[in-house]
Design a protein around this motif. Structure first.
Motif, PDB file in Angstrom:
ATOM      1  N   TYR A 272     -43.756  22.806 -61.738  1.00  0.00           N
ATOM      2  CA  TYR A 272     -43.086  22.897 -60.439  1.00  0.00           C
ATOM      3  C   TYR A 272     -44.037  22.548 -59.292  1.00  0.00           C
ATOM      4  CZ  TYR A 272     -40.714  24.793 -56.404  1.00  0.00           C
ATOM      5  OH  TYR A 272     -40.138  24.929 -55.179  1.00  0.00           O
TER       6      TYR A 272
ATOM      7  N   TYR B 177     -48.946  29.997 -49.729  1.00  0.00           N
ATOM      8  CA  TYR B 177     -49.987  30.916 -50.177  1.00  0.00           C
ATOM      9  C   TYR B 177     -50.487  31.735 -48.991  1.00  0.00           C
ATOM     10  CZ  TYR B 177     -49.992  28.128 -54.399  1.00  0.00           C
ATOM     11  OH  TYR B 177     -49.617  27.490 -55.553  1.00  0.00           O
TER      12      TYR B 177
ATOM     13  N   VAL C 295     -42.958  15.534 -53.958  1.00  0.00           N
ATOM     14  CA  VAL C 295     -41.953  15.511 -52.881  1.00  0.00           C
ATOM     15  C   VAL C 295     -42.643  15.522 -51.523  1.00  0.00           C
ATOM     16  CG1 VAL C 295     -40.074  16.808 -51.791  1.00  0.00           C
ATOM     17  CG2 VAL C 295     -40.172  16.593 -54.279  1.00  0.00           C
TER      18      VAL C 295
ATOM     19  N   TYR D 218     -49.612  25.531 -47.991  1.00  0.00           N
ATOM     20  CA  TYR D 218     -49.034  25.146 -49.282  1.00  0.00           C
ATOM     21  C   TYR D 218     -49.923  24.096 -49.934  1.00  0.00           C
ATOM     22  CZ  TYR D 218     -47.073  21.470 -46.282  1.00  0.00           C
ATOM     23  OH  TYR D 218     -46.909  20.451 -45.381  1.00  0.00           O
ATOM     24  N   GLY D 219     -49.699  23.897 -51.247  1.00  0.00           N
ATOM     25  CA  GLY D 219     -50.599  23.087 -52.059  1.00  0.00           C
ATOM     26  C   GLY D 219     -50.890  21.705 -51.499  1.00  0.00           C
ATOM     27  N   TYR D 220     -49.834  20.985 -51.109  1.00  0.00           N
ATOM     28  CA  TYR D 220     -50.041  19.612 -50.650  1.00  0.00           C
ATOM     29  C   TYR D 220     -50.927  19.570 -49.412  1.00  0.00           C
ATOM     30  CZ  TYR D 220     -49.220  14.805 -49.333  1.00  0.00           C
ATOM     31  OH  TYR D 220     -49.401  13.495 -49.005  1.00  0.00           O
TER      32      TYR D 220
ATOM     33  N   HIS E 168     -54.424  17.693 -49.140  1.00  0.00           N
ATOM     34  CA  HIS E 168     -54.557  16.645 -48.131  1.00  0.00           C
ATOM     35  C   HIS E 168     -55.762  16.906 -47.232  1.00  0.00           C
ATOM     36  CE1 HIS E 168     -53.268  13.472 -45.493  1.00  0.00           C
ATOM     37  NE2 HIS E 168     -53.324  14.295 -44.450  1.00  0.00           N
TER      38      HIS E 168
ATOM     39  N   GLU F 284     -36.199  18.758 -47.470  1.00  0.00           N
ATOM     40  CA  GLU F 284     -36.485  17.503 -48.166  1.00  0.00           C
ATOM     41  C   GLU F 284     -36.415  17.590 -49.685  1.00  0.00           C
ATOM     42  OE1 GLU F 284     -39.197  18.397 -45.916  1.00  0.00           O
ATOM     43  OE2 GLU F 284     -38.740  17.059 -44.248  1.00  0.00           O
ATOM     44  N   GLY F 285     -36.548  18.765 -50.247  1.00  0.00           N
ATOM     45  CA  GLY F 285     -36.569  18.842 -51.711  1.00  0.00           C
ATOM     46  C   GLY F 285     -36.617  20.276 -52.180  1.00  0.00           C
ATOM     47  N   PRO F 286     -37.377  20.524 -53.252  1.00  0.00           N
ATOM     48  CA  PRO F 286     -37.452  21.895 -53.765  1.00  0.00           C
ATOM     49  C   PRO F 286     -38.133  22.804 -52.746  1.00  0.00           C
ATOM     50  CG  PRO F 286     -39.100  20.505 -54.824  1.00  0.00           C
ATOM     51  CD  PRO F 286     -38.242  19.607 -53.990  1.00  0.00           C
ATOM     52  N   PRO F 287     -37.861  24.121 -52.814  1.00  0.00           N
ATOM     53  CA  PRO F 287     -38.515  25.042 -51.873  1.00  0.00           C
ATOM     54  C   PRO F 287     -40.036  24.933 -51.997  1.00  0.00           C
ATOM     55  CG  PRO F 287     -37.004  26.229 -53.322  1.00  0.00           C
ATOM     56  CD  PRO F 287     -36.994  24.813 -53.754  1.00  0.00           C
ATOM     57  N   ARG F 288     -40.688  25.148 -50.885  1.00  0.00           N
ATOM     58  CA  ARG F 288     -42.136  24.985 -50.837  1.00  0.00           C
ATOM     59  C   ARG F 288     -42.817  26.324 -51.139  1.00  0.00           C
ATOM     60  NH1 ARG F 288     -43.642  21.786 -45.509  1.00  0.00           N
ATOM     61  NH2 ARG F 288     -43.208  19.835 -46.582  1.00  0.00           N
ATOM     62  N   LYS F 289     -43.853  26.283 -51.980  1.00  0.00           N
ATOM     63  CA  LYS F 289     -44.571  27.518 -52.313  1.00  0.00           C
ATOM     64  C   LYS F 289     -45.731  27.707 -51.337  1.00  0.00           C
ATOM     65  CE  LYS F 289     -45.514  28.627 -56.819  1.00  0.00           C
ATOM     66  NZ  LYS F 289     -46.334  28.450 -58.033  1.00  0.00           N
TER      67      LYS F 289
ATOM     68  N   GLU G  73     -43.389  19.598 -56.582  1.00  0.00           N
ATOM     69  CA  GLU G  73     -43.401  19.871 -55.150  1.00  0.00           C
ATOM     70  C   GLU G  73     -44.409  18.952 -54.450  1.00  0.00           C
ATOM     71  OE1 GLU G  73     -44.012  24.160 -53.886  1.00  0.00           O
ATOM     72  OE2 GLU G  73     -45.291  23.110 -52.473  1.00  0.00           O
ATOM     73  N   HIS G  74     -45.557  18.767 -55.096  1.00  0.00           N
ATOM     74  CA  HIS G  74     -46.603  17.914 -54.525  1.00  0.00           C
ATOM     75  C   HIS G  74     -46.084  16.483 -54.331  1.00  0.00           C
ATOM     76  CE1 HIS G  74     -50.936  17.086 -53.774  1.00  0.00           C
ATOM     77  NE2 HIS G  74     -50.596  15.869 -54.164  1.00  0.00           N
TER      78      HIS G  74
ATOM     79  N   LEU H  32     -41.739  31.576 -51.409  1.00  0.00           N
ATOM     80  CA  LEU H  32     -41.079  30.279 -51.319  1.00  0.00           C
ATOM     81  C   LEU H  32     -40.335  30.153 -49.997  1.00  0.00           C
ATOM     82  CD1 LEU H  32     -39.599  29.965 -54.919  1.00  0.00           C
ATOM     83  CD2 LEU H  32     -41.575  28.755 -54.001  1.00  0.00           C
TER      84      LEU H  32
END
Lengths: 109, 183
Positions: free
Chosen positions: B27, A75, B34, A27-29, A33, A68-73, B31-32, A63
Protein backbone atom coordinates in the motif's frame (compact mmCIF):
# COMPACT_ATOMS: atom_id res chain seq x y z
CA UNK A 1 34.25 3.27 -0.44
CA UNK A 2 30.88 2.64 -2.01
CA UNK A 3 30.01 0.46 0.98
CA UNK A 4 31.03 3.13 3.49
CA UNK A 5 29.01 5.69 1.60
CA UNK A 6 25.90 3.53 1.72
CA UNK A 7 26.38 3.00 5.46
CA UNK A 8 26.71 6.73 6.08
CA UNK A 9 23.51 7.42 4.25
CA UNK A 10 21.54 4.70 5.98
CA UNK A 11 22.56 5.95 9.39
CA UNK A 12 21.81 9.55 8.52
CA UNK A 13 18.50 8.65 6.85
CA UNK A 14 16.82 7.78 10.13
CA UNK A 15 17.84 11.10 11.63
CA UNK A 16 16.66 13.03 8.55
CA UNK A 17 13.28 11.31 8.72
CA UNK A 18 12.92 12.22 12.40
CA UNK A 19 13.93 15.84 11.85
CA UNK A 20 11.77 16.32 8.76
CA UNK A 21 8.68 15.13 10.63
CA UNK A 22 9.35 17.08 13.83
CA UNK A 23 7.73 20.38 12.80
CA UNK A 24 4.60 18.96 11.24
CA UNK A 25 3.16 15.55 10.37
CA UNK A 26 4.31 14.24 7.04
CA UNK A 27 3.76 11.41 4.54
CA UNK A 28 6.13 9.02 2.79
CA UNK A 29 6.32 10.71 -0.60
CA UNK A 30 7.00 14.11 0.91
CA UNK A 31 9.82 12.68 3.02
CA UNK A 32 11.35 10.84 0.08
CA UNK A 33 11.11 13.95 -2.06
CA UNK A 34 12.67 16.30 0.50
CA UNK A 35 15.54 13.93 1.26
CA UNK A 36 16.38 13.11 -2.35
CA UNK A 37 16.56 16.83 -3.07
CA UNK A 38 19.57 16.97 -0.73
CA UNK A 39 21.35 13.67 -1.37
CA UNK A 40 20.86 10.64 -3.53
CA UNK A 41 18.99 7.69 -2.00
CA UNK A 42 16.86 4.79 -3.19
CA UNK A 43 13.54 6.30 -2.14
CA UNK A 44 12.04 2.85 -1.68
CA UNK A 45 14.16 2.22 1.41
CA UNK A 46 12.28 4.93 3.30
CA UNK A 47 9.17 2.79 3.72
CA UNK A 48 10.80 -0.18 5.48
CA UNK A 49 12.50 2.39 7.71
CA UNK A 50 9.21 4.14 8.51
CA UNK A 51 7.62 0.77 9.24
CA UNK A 52 10.35 -0.18 11.65
CA UNK A 53 10.29 3.20 13.37
CA UNK A 54 6.51 3.01 13.71
CA UNK A 55 6.87 -0.46 15.26
CA UNK A 56 9.40 0.98 17.69
CA UNK A 57 6.82 3.67 18.55
CA UNK A 58 8.78 6.61 17.18
CA UNK A 59 5.79 7.38 14.97
CA UNK A 60 2.03 7.11 15.06
CA UNK A 61 0.22 6.88 11.74
CA UNK A 62 -3.20 7.99 10.57
CA UNK A 63 -4.94 8.09 7.20
CA UNK A 64 -6.35 11.17 5.50
CA UNK A 65 -8.68 10.86 2.52
CA UNK A 66 -7.22 12.26 -0.66
CA UNK A 67 -9.10 13.42 -3.75
CA UNK A 68 -6.43 12.04 -6.09
CA UNK A 69 -6.26 8.40 -5.03
CA UNK A 70 -5.95 6.15 -2.00
CA UNK A 71 -5.98 7.81 1.44
CA UNK A 72 -2.62 9.20 2.43
CA UNK A 73 -0.76 7.73 5.41
CA UNK A 74 0.55 10.47 7.69
CA UNK A 75 3.29 10.04 10.28
CA UNK A 76 3.23 11.87 13.60
CA UNK A 77 6.38 11.97 15.72
CA UNK A 78 5.78 10.63 19.24
CA UNK A 79 7.44 11.84 22.44
CA UNK A 80 9.72 8.80 22.27
CA UNK A 81 10.65 9.70 18.70
CA UNK A 82 11.42 13.26 19.68
CA UNK A 83 13.73 12.16 22.50
CA UNK A 84 15.52 9.83 20.11
CA UNK A 85 15.88 12.63 17.55
CA UNK A 86 17.45 15.00 20.09
CA UNK A 87 19.84 12.27 21.20
CA UNK A 88 20.81 11.42 17.61
CA UNK A 89 21.43 15.06 16.70
CA UNK A 90 23.68 15.43 19.73
CA UNK A 91 25.65 12.31 18.83
CA UNK A 92 25.83 13.38 15.20
CA UNK A 93 27.26 16.81 16.07
CA UNK A 94 29.89 15.31 18.37
CA UNK A 95 30.83 12.78 15.71
CA UNK A 96 30.95 15.39 12.96
CA UNK A 97 33.10 17.85 14.91
CA UNK A 98 35.46 15.01 15.87
CA UNK A 99 35.87 13.87 12.27
CA UNK A 100 36.16 17.47 11.05
CA UNK A 101 38.97 18.27 13.47
CA UNK A 102 40.85 15.10 12.48
CA UNK A 103 40.50 16.02 8.82
CA UNK A 104 41.57 19.61 9.52
CA UNK A 105 44.70 18.46 11.37
CA UNK A 106 45.49 15.82 8.79
CA UNK A 107 45.08 18.03 5.77
CA UNK A 108 46.71 20.94 7.60
CA UNK A 109 43.98 23.47 6.99
CA UNK B 1 9.59 -0.04 -15.19
CA UNK B 2 5.85 0.63 -14.89
CA UNK B 3 3.99 0.93 -11.60
CA UNK B 4 2.41 -2.47 -12.13
CA UNK B 5 5.78 -4.11 -12.86
CA UNK B 6 7.31 -2.60 -9.75
CA UNK B 7 4.44 -3.65 -7.49
CA UNK B 8 4.30 -7.14 -9.05
CA UNK B 9 8.02 -7.68 -8.51
CA UNK B 10 7.83 -6.45 -4.94
CA UNK B 11 4.79 -8.60 -4.19
CA UNK B 12 6.40 -11.69 -5.69
CA UNK B 13 9.56 -11.21 -3.61
CA UNK B 14 7.46 -10.82 -0.45
CA UNK B 15 5.37 -13.95 -0.89
CA UNK B 16 6.64 -15.43 2.41
CA UNK B 17 5.09 -12.59 4.38
CA UNK B 18 1.48 -13.06 5.55
CA UNK B 19 -1.15 -11.51 3.27
CA UNK B 20 -2.26 -8.74 5.62
CA UNK B 21 1.24 -7.47 6.29
CA UNK B 22 2.20 -7.77 2.63
CA UNK B 23 -0.82 -5.68 1.57
CA UNK B 24 0.16 -3.12 4.14
CA UNK B 25 3.69 -2.89 2.73
CA UNK B 26 2.51 -2.71 -0.89
CA UNK B 27 0.00 0.00 0.00
CA UNK B 28 2.82 2.42 0.88
CA UNK B 29 4.34 1.99 -2.57
CA UNK B 30 0.99 2.35 -4.34
CA UNK B 31 0.44 5.57 -2.45
CA UNK B 32 3.94 6.70 -3.43
CA UNK B 33 3.17 6.16 -7.12
CA UNK B 34 -0.10 8.11 -6.87
CA UNK B 35 1.61 11.02 -5.08
CA UNK B 36 4.39 10.98 -7.67
CA UNK B 37 1.87 11.06 -10.51
CA UNK B 38 0.08 14.02 -8.89
CA UNK B 39 3.33 15.99 -8.84
CA UNK B 40 3.77 15.28 -12.54
CA UNK B 41 6.24 12.39 -12.66
CA UNK B 42 5.94 9.41 -14.99
CA UNK B 43 5.71 5.86 -13.66
CA UNK B 44 9.20 4.86 -14.91
CA UNK B 45 10.69 7.97 -13.26
CA UNK B 46 9.05 7.17 -9.94
CA UNK B 47 10.06 3.50 -10.12
CA UNK B 48 13.68 4.42 -10.90
CA UNK B 49 13.83 6.77 -7.91
CA UNK B 50 12.39 4.08 -5.63
CA UNK B 51 15.18 1.66 -6.52
CA UNK B 52 15.27 -2.07 -7.19
CA UNK B 53 12.12 -3.76 -5.78
CA UNK B 54 14.02 -6.99 -5.15
CA UNK B 55 16.64 -5.19 -3.04
CA UNK B 56 13.88 -3.46 -1.07
CA UNK B 57 12.16 -6.81 -0.54
CA UNK B 58 15.36 -8.39 0.78
CA UNK B 59 15.63 -5.82 3.52
CA UNK B 60 11.99 -6.20 4.49
CA UNK B 61 12.34 -10.01 4.51
CA UNK B 62 15.44 -10.00 6.71
CA UNK B 63 13.63 -7.80 9.20
CA UNK B 64 10.53 -9.94 9.11
CA UNK B 65 12.28 -13.30 9.55
CA UNK B 66 14.49 -12.15 12.41
CA UNK B 67 11.47 -10.71 14.23
CA UNK B 68 9.59 -13.98 13.67
CA UNK B 69 12.50 -16.04 15.00
CA UNK B 70 12.86 -13.88 18.10
CA UNK B 71 9.14 -14.18 18.87
CA UNK B 72 9.04 -17.89 18.23
CA UNK B 73 12.36 -19.71 18.57
CA UNK B 74 12.52 -22.82 16.40
CA UNK B 75 15.15 -24.35 14.14
CA UNK B 76 12.96 -23.55 11.14
CA UNK B 77 12.55 -19.88 12.05
CA UNK B 78 16.23 -19.45 12.87
CA UNK B 79 17.20 -21.03 9.54
CA UNK B 80 14.95 -18.60 7.71
CA UNK B 81 16.35 -15.65 9.61
CA UNK B 82 19.88 -16.78 8.75
CA UNK B 83 19.05 -17.22 5.06
CA UNK B 84 17.34 -13.84 4.84
CA UNK B 85 20.26 -12.10 6.54
CA UNK B 86 22.83 -13.88 4.41
CA UNK B 87 21.00 -12.86 1.22
CA UNK B 88 21.66 -9.21 2.05
CA UNK B 89 25.25 -9.51 0.90
CA UNK B 90 28.56 -11.30 0.83
CA UNK B 91 29.87 -9.87 4.10
CA UNK B 92 26.93 -11.37 5.91
CA UNK B 93 27.78 -14.76 4.51
CA UNK B 94 31.09 -14.50 6.37
CA UNK B 95 29.79 -12.88 9.55
CA UNK B 96 26.67 -15.01 9.86
CA UNK B 97 27.67 -18.41 8.46
CA UNK B 98 31.11 -18.45 10.12
CA UNK B 99 29.91 -18.24 13.73
CA UNK B 100 26.88 -20.39 12.91
CA UNK B 101 28.97 -23.27 11.56
CA UNK B 102 31.27 -22.99 14.60
CA UNK B 103 28.43 -23.07 17.11
CA UNK B 104 26.56 -25.89 15.36
CA UNK B 105 29.79 -27.92 15.13
CA UNK B 106 30.46 -27.69 18.87
CA UNK B 107 26.85 -28.51 19.76
CA UNK B 108 26.90 -31.48 17.38
CA UNK B 109 30.11 -32.85 18.94
CA UNK B 110 28.58 -32.79 22.43
CA UNK B 111 25.43 -34.55 21.20
CA UNK B 112 27.58 -37.29 19.66
CA UNK B 113 29.37 -37.75 22.99
CA UNK B 114 26.03 -38.00 24.82
CA UNK B 115 24.71 -40.60 22.37
CA UNK B 116 27.89 -42.69 22.57
CA UNK B 117 27.76 -42.62 26.40
CA UNK B 118 24.15 -43.83 26.34
CA UNK B 119 25.08 -46.78 24.10
CA UNK B 120 28.24 -47.79 25.98
CA UNK B 121 26.33 -50.54 27.93
CA UNK B 122 25.57 -52.22 24.60
CA UNK B 123 29.03 -51.59 23.20
CA UNK B 124 30.87 -53.30 26.07
CA UNK B 125 29.36 -56.78 25.46
CA UNK B 126 29.91 -56.33 21.73
CA UNK B 127 33.58 -55.64 22.22
CA UNK B 128 34.41 -57.81 25.26
CA UNK B 129 31.71 -60.47 25.12
CA UNK B 130 28.75 -60.74 27.48
CA UNK B 131 30.00 -60.57 31.12
CA UNK B 132 30.08 -63.93 32.91
CA UNK B 133 30.13 -64.39 36.67
CA UNK B 134 28.51 -62.21 39.31
CA UNK B 135 31.47 -59.82 39.64
CA UNK B 136 31.66 -59.14 35.90
CA UNK B 137 27.89 -58.66 35.59
CA UNK B 138 27.86 -56.25 38.53
CA UNK B 139 30.79 -54.32 37.17
CA UNK B 140 29.07 -54.14 33.74
CA UNK B 141 25.87 -52.98 35.43
CA UNK B 142 27.53 -50.21 37.40
CA UNK B 143 29.62 -49.03 34.47
CA UNK B 144 26.45 -48.99 32.36
CA UNK B 145 24.53 -46.99 34.94
CA UNK B 146 27.33 -44.46 35.12
CA UNK B 147 27.89 -43.99 31.40
CA UNK B 148 24.24 -44.17 30.32
CA UNK B 149 23.21 -41.91 33.20
CA UNK B 150 25.95 -39.46 32.31
CA UNK B 151 24.88 -39.61 28.66
CA UNK B 152 21.25 -38.87 29.46
CA UNK B 153 22.22 -35.98 31.73
CA UNK B 154 24.57 -34.57 29.12
CA UNK B 155 21.88 -34.93 26.44
CA UNK B 156 19.28 -33.10 28.56
CA UNK B 157 21.80 -30.43 29.43
CA UNK B 158 22.62 -30.04 25.75
CA UNK B 159 18.96 -29.40 24.90
CA UNK B 160 19.03 -26.48 27.33
CA UNK B 161 22.37 -25.28 25.97
CA UNK B 162 21.04 -25.49 22.40
CA UNK B 163 18.02 -23.31 23.26
CA UNK B 164 20.29 -20.81 24.92
CA UNK B 165 22.71 -20.83 21.96
CA UNK B 166 19.76 -20.24 19.60
CA UNK B 167 18.70 -17.21 21.60
CA UNK B 168 22.22 -15.78 21.73
CA UNK B 169 22.64 -16.35 18.01
CA UNK B 170 19.41 -14.46 17.27
CA UNK B 171 20.69 -11.55 19.33
CA UNK B 172 23.78 -11.66 17.16
CA UNK B 173 21.65 -11.67 13.99
CA UNK B 174 19.73 -8.62 15.21
CA UNK B 175 22.98 -6.89 15.99
CA UNK B 176 24.14 -7.78 12.49
CA UNK B 177 21.02 -6.28 10.92
CA UNK B 178 21.52 -3.08 12.88
CA UNK B 179 25.06 -2.78 11.54
CA UNK B 180 23.80 -3.27 8.00
CA UNK B 181 21.23 -0.55 8.53
CA UNK B 182 24.02 1.60 9.89
CA UNK B 183 22.60 2.24 13.33
Amino acid sequence: MIIINAQFKKGALEMCVLVLSSKQDTYGYELAHKISEKFQIAEGTIYPLLRRMTLEAYFETYLIESSEGPPRKYYRLTAKGRICMIEMIKEWREFRSGVDSIIAEGVGE
Amino acid sequence: MSKQDFLDKLEKSLKNIPVQERKDILYDYEEHFVNGAVSGKSEPEIAAALGNPEAIAKEILADYHVTQAVENISINNIARAVLATVSLGFLNLVFVMGPLIGVVGVLFAFYVVAIVLIFVPLLIPLKAGFPSGLGAVLSWLFTSMMTAGGGVLLGLGMILVTRWAGRVFLKYLQFNLQIIRGR
